[in-house]
Scaffold this motif. Structure first.
Motif, PDB file in Angstrom:
ATOM      1  N   ILE A 186      14.463  -3.183 -18.249  1.00 36.12           N
ATOM      2  CA  ILE A 186      15.642  -4.139 -17.767  1.00 36.12           C
ATOM      3  C   ILE A 186      15.490  -4.980 -16.605  1.00 36.12           C
ATOM      4  O   ILE A 186      15.699  -5.808 -16.318  1.00 36.12           O
ATOM      5  CB  ILE A 186      16.714  -4.225 -18.715  1.00 36.12           C
ATOM      6  CG1 ILE A 186      16.068  -3.910 -20.212  1.00 36.12           C
ATOM      7  CG2 ILE A 186      17.556  -4.999 -18.397  1.00 36.12           C
ATOM      8  CD1 ILE A 186      17.715  -3.510 -21.267  1.00 36.12           C
ATOM      9  N   VAL A 187      16.162  -3.557 -15.451  1.00 35.47           N
ATOM     10  CA  VAL A 187      16.529  -3.966 -14.414  1.00 35.47           C
ATOM     11  C   VAL A 187      15.540  -4.340 -13.608  1.00 35.47           C
ATOM     12  O   VAL A 187      15.241  -5.275 -12.923  1.00 35.47           O
ATOM     13  CB  VAL A 187      16.851  -2.647 -13.431  1.00 35.47           C
ATOM     14  CG1 VAL A 187      17.025  -3.509 -12.005  1.00 35.47           C
ATOM     15  CG2 VAL A 187      18.446  -2.766 -14.111  1.00 35.47           C
ATOM     16  N   ALA A 188      13.888  -4.604 -13.881  1.00 29.79           N
ATOM     17  CA  ALA A 188      12.834  -4.995 -13.518  1.00 29.79           C
ATOM     18  C   ALA A 188      12.494  -5.829 -13.837  1.00 29.79           C
ATOM     19  O   ALA A 188      12.056  -7.435 -12.687  1.00 29.79           O
ATOM     20  CB  ALA A 188      11.664  -3.685 -14.004  1.00 29.79           C
ATOM     21  N   LYS A 189      13.093  -6.184 -14.569  1.00 33.30           N
ATOM     22  CA  LYS A 189      12.313  -8.246 -14.965  1.00 33.30           C
ATOM     23  C   LYS A 189      13.808  -8.556 -14.755  1.00 33.30           C
ATOM     24  O   LYS A 189      13.444 -10.174 -13.775  1.00 33.30           O
ATOM     25  CB  LYS A 189      12.506  -7.873 -16.814  1.00 33.30           C
ATOM     26  CG  LYS A 189      11.334  -7.792 -16.946  1.00 33.30           C
ATOM     27  CD  LYS A 189      10.770  -8.402 -17.056  1.00 33.30           C
ATOM     28  CE  LYS A 189       8.843  -7.931 -17.879  1.00 33.30           C
ATOM     29  NZ  LYS A 189       7.876  -9.163 -17.398  1.00 33.30           N
ATOM     30  N   GLU A 190      15.241  -8.520 -14.292  1.00 35.25           N
ATOM     31  CA  GLU A 190      15.533  -9.053 -13.963  1.00 35.25           C
ATOM     32  C   GLU A 190      15.508  -9.335 -12.264  1.00 35.25           C
ATOM     33  O   GLU A 190      16.189 -10.246 -11.600  1.00 35.25           O
ATOM     34  CB  GLU A 190      17.449  -9.047 -13.617  1.00 35.25           C
ATOM     35  CG  GLU A 190      17.876  -8.446 -15.949  1.00 35.25           C
ATOM     36  CD  GLU A 190      19.593  -7.588 -15.849  1.00 35.25           C
ATOM     37  OE1 GLU A 190      19.412  -6.827 -14.593  1.00 35.25           O
ATOM     38  OE2 GLU A 190      19.590  -8.108 -16.742  1.00 35.25           O
ATOM     39  N   ARG A 191      14.903  -8.428 -11.767  1.00 33.87           N
ATOM     40  CA  ARG A 191      15.023  -8.785 -10.246  1.00 33.87           C
ATOM     41  C   ARG A 191      13.835  -9.425  -9.850  1.00 33.87           C
ATOM     42  O   ARG A 191      13.408 -10.624  -8.975  1.00 33.87           O
ATOM     43  CB  ARG A 191      14.325  -7.036  -9.559  1.00 33.87           C
ATOM     44  CG  ARG A 191      15.468  -6.240  -9.721  1.00 33.87           C
ATOM     45  CD  ARG A 191      15.148  -4.797  -9.279  1.00 33.87           C
ATOM     46  NE  ARG A 191      16.292  -3.822  -9.108  1.00 33.87           N
ATOM     47  CZ  ARG A 191      15.981  -2.826  -8.749  1.00 33.87           C
ATOM     48  NH1 ARG A 191      14.875  -2.054  -8.166  1.00 33.87           N
ATOM     49  NH2 ARG A 191      17.925  -1.957  -8.763  1.00 33.87           N
ATOM     50  N   GLU A 192      12.784  -9.505 -10.640  1.00 33.61           N
ATOM     51  CA  GLU A 192      11.830 -10.141 -10.840  1.00 33.61           C
ATOM     52  C   GLU A 192      11.973 -11.685 -10.676  1.00 33.61           C
ATOM     53  O   GLU A 192      11.704 -12.720  -9.878  1.00 33.61           O
ATOM     54  CB  GLU A 192      10.524 -10.161 -11.769  1.00 33.61           C
ATOM     55  CG  GLU A 192       9.971 -10.953 -11.383  1.00 33.61           C
ATOM     56  CD  GLU A 192       8.624 -10.270 -13.149  1.00 33.61           C
ATOM     57  OE1 GLU A 192       7.330 -11.151 -13.238  1.00 33.61           O
ATOM     58  OE2 GLU A 192       8.460  -9.242 -13.422  1.00 33.61           O
ATOM     59  N   VAL A 193      13.409 -12.106 -11.863  1.00 36.60           N
ATOM     60  CA  VAL A 193      13.790 -13.222 -11.176  1.00 36.60           C
ATOM     61  C   VAL A 193      14.505 -13.584 -10.349  1.00 36.60           C
ATOM     62  O   VAL A 193      14.719 -14.827 -10.028  1.00 36.60           O
ATOM     63  CB  VAL A 193      14.846 -13.848 -12.696  1.00 36.60           C
ATOM     64  CG1 VAL A 193      15.600 -14.770 -12.886  1.00 36.60           C
ATOM     65  CG2 VAL A 193      13.817 -13.446 -14.047  1.00 36.60           C
ATOM     66  N   LEU A 194      15.054 -12.843 -10.087  1.00 36.96           N
ATOM     67  CA  LEU A 194      15.649 -12.937  -8.604  1.00 36.96           C
ATOM     68  C   LEU A 194      15.033 -13.270  -7.780  1.00 36.96           C
ATOM     69  O   LEU A 194      15.442 -14.063  -7.374  1.00 36.96           O
ATOM     70  CB  LEU A 194      17.284 -11.871  -8.058  1.00 36.96           C
ATOM     71  CG  LEU A 194      18.030 -11.956  -9.625  1.00 36.96           C
ATOM     72  CD1 LEU A 194      18.876 -10.036  -8.998  1.00 36.96           C
ATOM     73  CD2 LEU A 194      19.110 -12.577  -9.165  1.00 36.96           C
ATOM     74  N   ALA A 195      13.849 -12.901  -7.577  1.00 36.20           N
ATOM     75  CA  ALA A 195      12.694 -12.991  -6.121  1.00 36.20           C
ATOM     76  C   ALA A 195      11.965 -14.200  -6.691  1.00 36.20           C
ATOM     77  O   ALA A 195      11.700 -14.908  -5.610  1.00 36.20           O
ATOM     78  CB  ALA A 195      11.899 -11.633  -6.623  1.00 36.20           C
ATOM     79  N   SER A 196      11.824 -14.635  -8.197  1.00 35.47           N
ATOM     80  CA  SER A 196      10.988 -15.762  -7.402  1.00 35.47           C
ATOM     81  C   SER A 196      12.384 -16.878  -8.368  1.00 35.47           C
ATOM     82  O   SER A 196      11.436 -17.800  -7.727  1.00 35.47           O
ATOM     83  CB  SER A 196      10.289 -15.323  -8.923  1.00 35.47           C
ATOM     84  OG  SER A 196      10.849 -15.719 -10.441  1.00 35.47           O
TER      85      SER A 196
END
Length: 487
Positions: A283-293
């Motif tokens: 879950i956290v990995a996907k959210e960090r992807e959103v924050l980064a992109s």
């Protein structure tokens, strides 16, 4: 710089130099009480003296510039209170932001007009706000009705975005009612375009924004309405900050986990402990992807909660502040576990049905017909492939064995084409029947089929070939043949 002594020029405090007796008397009194300054040098005496350099013009200009800057700042402050710069806002922001003069649960004032200003829609709330009835407003120019032109044509032309995003822009203008009363109007507008992309009309929600208390009250009402909408959604909804800590979640999420909403706030996915570590990491990995992109993600995911897998359709999106900076991540999650299970069960059932249908079709397409004692007939119709050839052989051999048949008639009148698969199936079936003590009579051979069998080099040794099914039945039922086979 020099000036004529008789010239009337406003001084720093609004009086005129050398203009009138009153001015002279005032200056004379000042001179009698003390000394005058001329270029920084004291001039004694009670006589009024005018000199070219008796005023510090640099200081006066500096004071005037400071006053102008002060007034400009004050004007900018007033403009900030009356409106804000035009810019795109989302549908949700437009829903919350306008005060909606008629109340949060009532239809607001809606006005549509074309680029030339002609009004095409005017509802009852617009009548309450401006005083003009719908019949009076329709077809007239907007500026004639409200004494304002809130969206110039060039700005409407420049308002472009993806139509599916439903973006608005907001502006504020002075206006006037039918009775001549001045009002400040807030216009939250969208530009509607036709299929070719040309501007069809401008549509706006119009509010009177002079009462801050009413604005605050209606803003709270609208917030409550949106909160009820979110809380009654069947999907999980949440917002986290840039560190992954929960800031908001809806009632459905709390109910699904059996926790109180306040237990989530300020905790990240690992601290809250509602999900296994591996699931929390995903879950956290996907959210960090959103924050980064800075872009929204839409995806299907399968999460292993230990005892079983759970299926979800997830949308995660960046949360931005007023300056457009990404400050968090939001999520809308729909659980599809029951749907996936139902789909799997339906697929398995469908496979069973298809298998049963295929079995039935095979039975119907390879019928074994008892013609007499010890005589069987099997008409073959349609196209034959490897699977069907095997089914024909199995059905025929089982029939020969169970009915103790001495003759099996295989009629291929309905076979569309004879290829290597068909030829091989026929020869193997004949040999297998011979091993069971039966003979095979092949009927329905057309000229083209005979030619194809020869070209393929089919070994038909031990197979009796006849032209028609009738001749094959007659051959099988000859008494001499039956008795000979029986001995």
């Amino acid at each position: 710089m020099s000036r004529d002594r008789g010239e009337r020029t406003s001084g720093p405090r609004g009086h005129a130099d050398g203009a009138s007796g009153g001015d002279h008397d005032s200056e004379a009194g000042s001179a009698a009480a003390g000394h005058r300054q001329s270029d920084g040098v004291a001039t004694p005496g009670g006589e009024s003296v005018l000199a070219d350099d008796d005023v510090d013009y640099k200081a006066e200009c500096g004071a005037l510039r400071a006053r102008v800057a002060e007034l400009e700042n004050e004007l900018a402050s007033w403009r900030g209170e009356l409106g804000r710069d035009r810019g795109f806002v989302s549908a949700a922001a437009a829903y919350l932001d306008p005060p909606f003069a008629r109340g949060a649960t009532q239809v607001p004032a809606l006005i549509h007009w074309r680029l030339d200003g002609t009004v095409t829609r005017w509802n009852d709330a617009a009548t309450c706000l401006f005083g003009w009835s719908e019949g009076e407003a329709m077809g007239r120019r907007l500026s004639e009705l409200v004494a304002a032109d809130p969206v110039p044509p060039e700005e409407a032309q420049a308002f472009t975005h993806d139509p599916g995003e439903s973006l608005f822009a907001t502006t504020t203008s002075a206006g006037r009612t039918r009775e001549g009363n001045a009002i400040t109007c807030r216009w939250t507008y969208a530009v509607l375009r036709d299929e070719r992309g040309d501007v069809r009309e401008i549509a706006a929600i119009v509010d009177e924004g002079d009462d801050p208390r009413q604005r605050e009250r209606l803003l709270h009402e609208r917030y409550q309405m949106l909160l009820q909408l979110v809380d009654n959604s069947p999907n999980v909804m949440f917002i986290k900050d840039a560190e992954g800590r929960y800031l908001f979640l809806n009632r459905h999420y709390a109910r699904a986990l059996g926790r109180h909403i306040i237990e989530f706030l300020g905790k990240d996915e690992h601290e809250f402990g509602a999900t296994p570590p591996g699931v929390a990491d995903a879950i956290v990995a996907k959210e960090r992807e959103v924050l980064a992109s800075g872009r929204a993600l839409r995806y299907q995911e399968v999460l292993d909660y230990g005892n079983q897998d759970y299926y979800f359709y997830t949308v995660k999106y960046p949360v931005r502040n007023e300056r457009g900076e990404v400050v968090g991540v939001g999520g809308v999650v729909r659980e599809d576990t029951d749907l996936r299970r139902a789909e799997a069960e339906r697929a398995a059932l469908q496979e069973q049905i298809i298998a049963a249908q295929q079995e039935t079709l095979r039975e119907l397409s390879t019928p074994l017909i008892p013609l007499a004692d010890g005589v069987l007939a099997m008409p073959v119709v349609g196209t034959m492939d490897g699977a069907r050839a095997a089914q024909i052989m199995e059905t025929l051999l089982v029939g020969i064995s169970s009915q103790r048949a001495h003759t099996a008639i295989l009629d291929i009148t309905g076979v569309r084409a004879v290829d290597a698969i068909v030829a091989d199936a026929l020869t193997r079936t004949a040999r297998a029947a011979q091993m069971l003590g039966a003979r095979v009579v092949l009927t329905g051979i057309r000229p083209e089929v005979a030619r194809a069998l020869l070209e393929l080099g089919a070994d038909l040794t031990g197979i009796i070939t006849l032209g028609t099914l009738q001749s094959g039945i007659a051959h099988a039922l000859r008494p001499t043949e039956r008795s000979r086979v029986a001995r």
